[in-house]
Scaffold this active site. Structure first.
Site: not given
Length: 248
Positions: A19, A67
């Site tokens: 991340d 995503n």
């Protein structure tokens, strides 16, 4: 740092939530894709370090089902980057005796991406040093829902009785069937959540959170996470006294 690690107490399986790519790029005044491009070095160093030290499974959360809702240009750029990276790294994986696998709804990936992934998996299929698992178009809830559908179909077909369903049966229906659960989960960027990742498999996984953004992650940071893991007492619901008695 590396020399301090107890090789006899390594996590067999490490999972990573990579991340912070977008924030890293933003700090440098660039588009998010710039962060994804620069994250490849972090991936390469982490894979190399894990294999060198003796970790058997490394799972990287590369692209979640959520995503897909990102801006179209970013998703397309990510898919192109994924294809080119797999193409470039396949030979290196093979030379280093690393097997590539994937989990997730890979059918949702673009055809070029699936083709490159399938080729890399086939080319590296006989390698034994370490297994690198890419979680692509993956989410824990999607995986569990898929497993439930498999079980329901088996019950409907008369192949399985409801009372026969146990943890081992469920594990056999997951994408990770045959892969041990992660002992260590690393998350970069300081976020304190697991983001729909390996929901079944993380039941007793040790969590290691670092404020470091993923593109800055290097070998020494993996070593730090492993050292932190080795300093913890893994009780699995038991007391410290029970563990000490079992070990004596």
């Amino acid at each position: 740092m590396k020399e301090k690690i107890d090789i006899g107490n390594l996590p067999q399986h490490i999972a990573v939530i990579m991340d912070g790519n977008g924030r890293w790029a933003k700090k440098k005044g660039n588009l998010r894709i710039f962060g994804h491009q620069n994250a490849i070095t972090a991936v390469r160093e982490t894979v190399e370090a894990a294999a060198e030290i003796g970790v058997k499974y490394l799972t990287l959360y590369a692209f979640s089902t959520e995503n897909w809702s990102r801006p179209k240009y970013e998703v397309e750029a990510l898919m192109q980057l994924l294809v080119s990276t797999i193409r470039k790294e396949t030979e290196t994986l093979n030379k280093n005796n690393i097997r590539l696998q994937s989990i997730g709804d890979v059918e949702a990936l673009p055809q070029a991406c699936r083709k490159q992934l399938e080729e890399a998996i086939q080319i590296t299929s006989q390698n034994t040093r370490m297994t690198l698992v890419l979680a692509l178009s993956y989410s824990g809830r999607w995986e569990l829902t898929s497993a439930m559908k498999k079980l329901a179909a088996q019950v409907k077909a008369g192949e399985l009785e409801p009372d026969e369903i146990n943890e081992d049966i469920v594990k056999g229906c997951l994408n990770t069937a045959g892969i041990p659960d992660p002992e260590l989960l690393i998350r970069t960027s300081g976020e304190q959540r697991i983001s729909n990742f390996l929901l079944w498999q993380l039941a007793y996984t040790e969590l290691y959170i670092t404020d470091l953004l993923w593109p800055d992650f290097r070998k020494e940071h993996l070593y730090e996470a492993i050292l932190a893991f080795q300093q913890r007492e893994r009780r699995f619901g038991k007391t410290s006294e029970q563990l000490q008695k079992a070990q004596s």
